[in-house]
Design an enzyme around this catalytic site. Structure first.
Site, mmCIF file in Angstrom:
data_model
loop_
_atom_site.group_PDB
_atom_site.id
_atom_site.type_symbol
_atom_site.label_atom_id
_atom_site.label_comp_id
_atom_site.label_asym_id
_atom_site.label_seq_id
_atom_site.Cartn_x
_atom_site.Cartn_y
_atom_site.Cartn_z
ATOM 1 N N GLN A 241 0.893 -1.151 0.000
ATOM 2 C CA GLN A 241 0.000 0.000 0.000
ATOM 3 C C GLN A 241 0.929 1.198 0.000
ATOM 4 O OE1 GLN A 241 -3.772 -0.964 1.315
ATOM 5 N NE2 GLN A 241 -3.760 0.199 -0.564
ATOM 6 N N THR B 109 -0.454 -3.048 7.305
ATOM 7 C CA THR B 109 -0.337 -4.505 7.226
ATOM 8 C C THR B 109 -1.176 -4.993 6.055
ATOM 9 O OG1 THR B 109 0.052 -4.478 9.595
ATOM 10 C CG2 THR B 109 -0.441 -6.597 8.666
ATOM 11 N N HIS B 110 -1.116 -4.255 4.964
ATOM 12 C CA HIS B 110 -1.832 -4.641 3.756
ATOM 13 C C HIS B 110 -0.856 -5.241 2.766
ATOM 14 C CE1 HIS B 110 -4.741 -1.143 4.922
ATOM 15 N NE2 HIS B 110 -4.704 -2.103 5.808
ATOM 16 N N ASN B 111 -0.335 -6.409 3.123
ATOM 17 C CA ASN B 111 0.574 -7.122 2.233
ATOM 18 C C ASN B 111 -0.294 -7.973 1.324
ATOM 19 O OD1 ASN B 111 1.526 -7.066 5.229
ATOM 20 N ND2 ASN B 111 3.373 -6.867 4.025
#
Lengths: 246, 235, 592
Positions: free
Chosen positions: C347, C518-520
């Protein structure tokens, strides 16, 4: 998600803090605002991690990082040295939540912390180096320097200009700074933020929280005295009544 | 497609908004005095009834008669209750006509008056079943995993001493009064407007008779040292 | 010696959001399901109760609910030419651990993607011509359309009790909502939360520059609610402890609140905690999985045979598991061939701080994870990219998530980092600083991918995942463009308040040190054919029809929204295909 803090340095951060000199008594023993019972004097701290000299040196350094000023107390009064001492003696110090397998090699700044030190071993290695370097270059112990020179020494750690053999001085500085801020603002159950000095500075009301009816009252002046996790005991809430045992 | 930065929808708000104060945050002695007059039943303007005859001038309430303690409760909370009695949103045979007969200023001032009264430590009294008390303390501190109810202290503060200004003090209230409130919500009475109050309907529905008795007894048994006054007041 | 257990119908790897949803949907259809979770079990009561949950040091700073890097981490490098080194302490992203996964510690910002996102390559080429997509970007279509997912978005929002205001109801633009959202079949199940001062200031300023602000759809409940599974939720009290914390009030949508009460205790379901799955056992000739092998809490190796294996772990763990299991062809950045590990995206975050006069109070601690307002005027395809030189976009939002002071003490950039001046600045700005988030998309690039590290291993001795990533030029241009807009809005807010505006722009290489999100996403992407993707449109492996993969690892790129809404919608979409079609006749649901 939070706005990224792109300036934060990639060092061994997120830790504990340490060292109040026993001679320093919280400067603000004056009665508390607002009818609250005066805080009980802190129990004497037994240094678990620091030696007495280390405690004095680190305490002096922390007090420069967050100094007392006429308006509010600083790191020592807030118990930050004791906080770091406890952190280093505990699981944070021993490197919990740190991937510690080798091989160790130097990386880029973007790859983050890559040394084998745990927080405790970092302090253990850096503290004698810090003491020795200061004595060698300034002729006295850090805690005996005047504030201007203490700041100068700390700036030389921060920039890495002070070169330690045992550990990078800037790594030590960043860790100390992060730990000091943690100790100043974390819940008092961890040993720092004594008397909620840090929370009172900014007006953070603490963990007993719930504001949904106030969210829509924009610009509300809200200066409730903060209350920490363990405040139930501090406020003497208790059962005073005899019970009938059947 | 919409172009960036079209003509501004002008909502002119220039400069900061004036600060809003919580009621009673900086209590004005004059209002406290006029609140005391209201408490005495001499507030003028068609006032009916005197608060002190049930709640006392010290706001300690009466354990035996189930009259709740008002001392140390937040002024905001007290005013909300009076306003709701006055409007009919909350109903009580005794309180509804009294509140309705008061002027808004009287309701405000008497709320401030009682909020500033220090919490008194009543005489200890026998509380009965120790196992119930234990259950109540557990529900207060950590909730009931078995019934899906969160800990009371999340909102009502450690041992129920309240989190001003929204969440009322429960510590030291008459057990019968607390049980009556929980039972009324469980039986369908609508709690006050506002999300946090709505939560009480959900919570009460999950409590058994014994749970209600347990938390009520527990909070009734909590005492706070007299030295720490004003937990419910913002100063 | 591996213990072999009796076969079950379905085994789920990971019991966060997608594991819980799949378990519920498949046990409802009568299938016997085992859920394997490597962490501990935990519940709202007593595990998330305050005040102990409201311990910033323990949970936000020391990452008390996160996966311990000593157990497993990833290695990281910006480019292939570098040697990847382990992420020794968590920073840029915070993978969850334990029952409920990151669904416990999320903020609750719940979005839908745009219609164009699912057909991005076709859409961009049709609208702008082929040249719009920069060399090196591996943008592709997802294989599913928004219209197909819409009922599942709707259902997931109802499962979560999302509070919001529709902006596009069946094509009709609604006042007060997001006019750029894709059409929805129904209103949100609950109204928005009340809007705090920061959101109100932002809303007025955004409208003033011609943008279209609206309250962010929130999984922090605005009123008591019973969801379609019969689970009861309670209203959020805005305590300001969402992200990195569990909710004590049953007020933030999570597996614990929205699904597990209706799942636990069902005879068809068994939860096994402290079980770390090390590989999916794969029969290469039959192109089928036979089950999974895991290490239990006592360190014993166990083989759990299953008719169907569904990977529900956190995004990049799914990619690692496929790689460790030899399922699918690993992606090779040199040739562009292979698909496992391909299109890893993130992101692209930036931000703007508005430091205002002391009379303006934000009261940042009166917060909730998704409390605030946003605009999508420069997100996705809401605006014309002609001549801009990039694709994608992002939302700009003013959130008031909480004022926890170890991590939240904003000061202007020229403030010293310590000492008296720092302390004064912290005091001065704590309550009067408004932060705007720029939440930007992340486009896949051929050089950004996941594979297995040749050197470093986890605590069980298995290779760590290696992440190779930097922000592509496209995304940097995008972030600058949207940050300019945020800065302009910031100036409107600042002007009457003696304020100053500072942008945190997307500069330098991607670093794993500062927290971003934590938008992997990506790594096991869905798509239209087995050459370009790991999964078909039903999230079924092209190379093993009885292996499905859930979660954000299936995203072919990461749009400028938080992923959880789409993660939930895709899981329900896949669950329906599995339940109504696959289980009756197990086979590839799409012919390659």
């Amino acid at each position: 998600m939070s706005t990224p803090d792109l300036s934060r340095r990639g060092l061994l951060i997120a830790g504990g803090t340490a060292a109040a000199t026993p001679v320093v008594v919280p400067a603000q023993a004056q009665p508390h605002a607002h009818g609250q019972a005066p805080a009980a004097p802190p129990a004497p701290h037994v240094w678990e991690f620091f030696t007495g000299d280390e405690a004095a040196m680190v305490s002096a350094a922390m007090e420069r990082l967050i100094p007392a000023d006429p308006e509010s107390p600083g790191a020592i009064a807030a118990g930050v040295p004791e906080f770091i001492d406890r952190q280093l003696a505990g699981s944070y110090g021993t490197g919990s939540r740190l991937y510690r397998q080798g091989p160790f090699r130097e990386g880029t700044a973007e790859q983050g912390y890559q040394l084998p030190f745990t927080p405790a071993t970092l302090y253990r290695a850096a503290l004698p180096a810090f003491a020795g370097w200061t004595r060698q270059n300034y002729g006295r112990a850090f805690q005996d320097l005047d504030q201007r020179l203490q700041d100068e020494v700390l700036r030389k750690l921060e920039t890495g200009e002070a070169v330690f053999e045992a550990a990078p001085s800037s790594l030590f500085f960043e860790t100390l700074l992060a730990n000091t801020i943690e100790g100043f603002f974390s819940d008092p159950i961890h040993g720092g933020n004594r008397d909620m000095i840090g929370w009172k500075l900014v007006g953070f009301p603490g963990p007993y929280a719930g504001y949904v009816e106030l969210v829509g009252r924009h610009n509300l002046r809200f200066d409730r005295t903060p209350r920490g996790i363990a405040q139930a005991m501090a406020e003497h809430a208790h059962h005073a009544a005899p019970m009938n045992h059947r | 497609m919409r172009a960036a930065f079209g003509i501004a929808v002008a909502i002119a708000v220039v400069g900061g908004v004036a600060a809003e104060e919580l009621l009673g945050a900086r209590p004005d002695p004059q209002r406290i005095a006029s609140g005391r007059a209201v408490a005495a039943g001499s507030g003028g303007q068609g006032q009916q009834g005197a608060c002190f005859s049930c709640h006392g001038f010290d706001g300690a309430g009466q354990q035996a008669a189930l009259f709740p303690a008002l001392a140390g409760q937040s002024a905001e909370y007290l005013l909300l209750q009076l306003d709701r009695y006055a409007s009919g949103a909350r109903r009580n045979e005794v309180m509804s006509p009294i509140a309705a007969a008061m002027t808004p200023e009287q309701r405000r001032d008497v709320s401030i008056y009682y909020a500033t009264q220090p919490v008194r430590v009543p005489e200890p009294q026998p509380l009965g079943d120790v196992m119930l008390l234990q259950r109540g303390g557990m529900l207060s501190a950590s909730g009931g995993a078995d019934i899906g109810v969160q800990a009371c202290q999340n909102c009502h503060g450690p041992a129920g001493i309240g989190i001003a200004p929204i969440y009322p003090r429960l510590a030291g209230q008459p057990a019968g009064y607390l049980a009556a409130r929980l039972t009324a919500w469980r039986d369908g009475e609508a709690p006050a407007e506002g999300a946090s109050h709505q939560a009480m309907a959900q919570i009460a529905k999950r409590l058994s008779d014994d749970d209600i008795k347990a938390v009520s007894l527990y909070f009734a048994s909590v005492r706070q040292a007299a030295a720490s006054t004003g937990t419910g007041v913002l100063r | 010696m591996t213990t072999r257990l009796p076969e079950v119908d379905v085994v789920l790897v990971g019991m966060g959001w997608t594991g819980a949803l799949l378990a519920k949907e498949l046990t409802d259809a009568g299938h016997r399901v085992v859920g394997l979770e490597r962490g501990h079990p935990r519940q709202t009561v007593p595990d998330f109760q305050s005040p102990t949950m409201h311990d910033e040091l323990r949970y936000a700073v020391r990452h008390g609910l996160m996966l311990d890097p000593a157990t497993e981490t990833v290695t990281f490098r910006n480019y292939q030419a570098e040697v990847a080194l382990p992420v020794r302490q968590l920073g840029s992203f915070l993978p969850g651990n334990h029952l409920g996964g990151a669904g416990v510690h999320w903020n609750g910002q719940t979005w839908r993607f745009q219609e164009s996102d699912f057909v991005l390559k076709s859409h961009l080429e049709q609208r702008y011509g082929r040249g719009i997509i920069q060399e090196g970007l591996t943008i592709q279509d997802w294989g599913v359309t928004y219209a197909e997912l819409e009922p599942h978005y709707d259902r997931f929002e109802k499962i979560c009790g999302i509070g919001g205001k529709a902006g596009n109801l069946r094509g009709q633009i609604q006042p007060g909502g997001d006019p750029f959202e894709a059409p929805r079949s129904d209103e949100f199940p609950n109204p928005p939360m009340p809007q705090p001062n920061a959101a109100a200031l932002f809303t007025r300023a955004a409208a003033e520059v011609g943008a279209h602000p609206f309250p962010v759809p929130t999984a922090n409940l605005s009123r008591p609610y019973r969801n379609p599974y019969g689970c009861e939720m309670q209203p959020c009290n805005a305590c300001g402890f969402c992200e990195r914390f569990g909710c004590e009030h049953f007020a933030k949508a999570s597996p614990q609140v929205c699904v597990l009460p209706a799942l636990m205790g069902k005879p068809e379901f068994e939860l096994r905690t402290l079980c770390t799955v090390t590989r999916v056992e794969y029969d290469r000739t039959a192109k089928r999985a036979t089950g999974v092998t895991y290490i239990d809490g006592m360190g014993r190796e166990v083989f759990q045979p299953a008719g169907l294996v569904i990977l529900c772990a956190f995004a990049y763990h799914n990619a690692r598991l496929l790689l460790l299991s030899g399922i699918g062809q690993p992606y090779d950045p040199a040739t562009g061939e292979g698909s496992v590990g391909k299109n890893y995206t993130y992101q692209t975050m930036a931000g703007v701080s508005v430091f205002m006069d002391e009379g303006t109070r934000i009261n940042p601690y009166m917060g909730a994870g998704a409390l605030g307002a946003a605009i999508n005027d420069w997100n996705g395809e809401a605006f014309d990219h002609g001549g801009l030189g990039f694709v994608g976009g992002g939302y700009i939002a003013a959130y008031t998530t909480g004022g926890r002071p170890i991590e939240h003490h904003p000061v202007p950039g020229d403030t010293p980092r310590w000492g008296s001046a720092w302390k004064q600045a912290v005091k001065r700005h704590y309550n009067s600083t408004l932060s705007l988030s720029v939440h930007g998309s992340s486009m896949p690039h051929r050089g950004n991918y996941l594979d297995l590290d040749p050197t470093y291993r986890d605590s069980l001795g298995n290779p760590l995942l290696r992440m190779t990533f930097d922000f592509p030029a496209n995304d940097r241009l995008m972030a600058d463009f949207v940050t300019d807009k945020a800065e302009e809005i910031g100036r409107v807010i600042a002007a009457p308040r003696n304020g100053r505006v500072e942008a945190s722009r997307r500069r330098g290489r991607y670093s794993v040190v500062p927290y971003q999100t934590t938008h992997n996403t990506g790594g096991t992407i869905m798509g239209t054919n087995p050459r370009d993707s790991v999964l078909n449109r039903y999230l079924q492996c092209w190379d093993a029809h009885n292996v499905f993969v859930m979660g954000a690892s299936t995203f072919a790129h990461n749009p400028g929204y938080n992923p959880t809404g789409t993660v939930g919608a895709l899981a329900l979409w896949a669950a329906r295909a599995i339940r109504d079609d696959y289980m009756r006749d197990p086979r590839p649901l799409v012919q390659a």
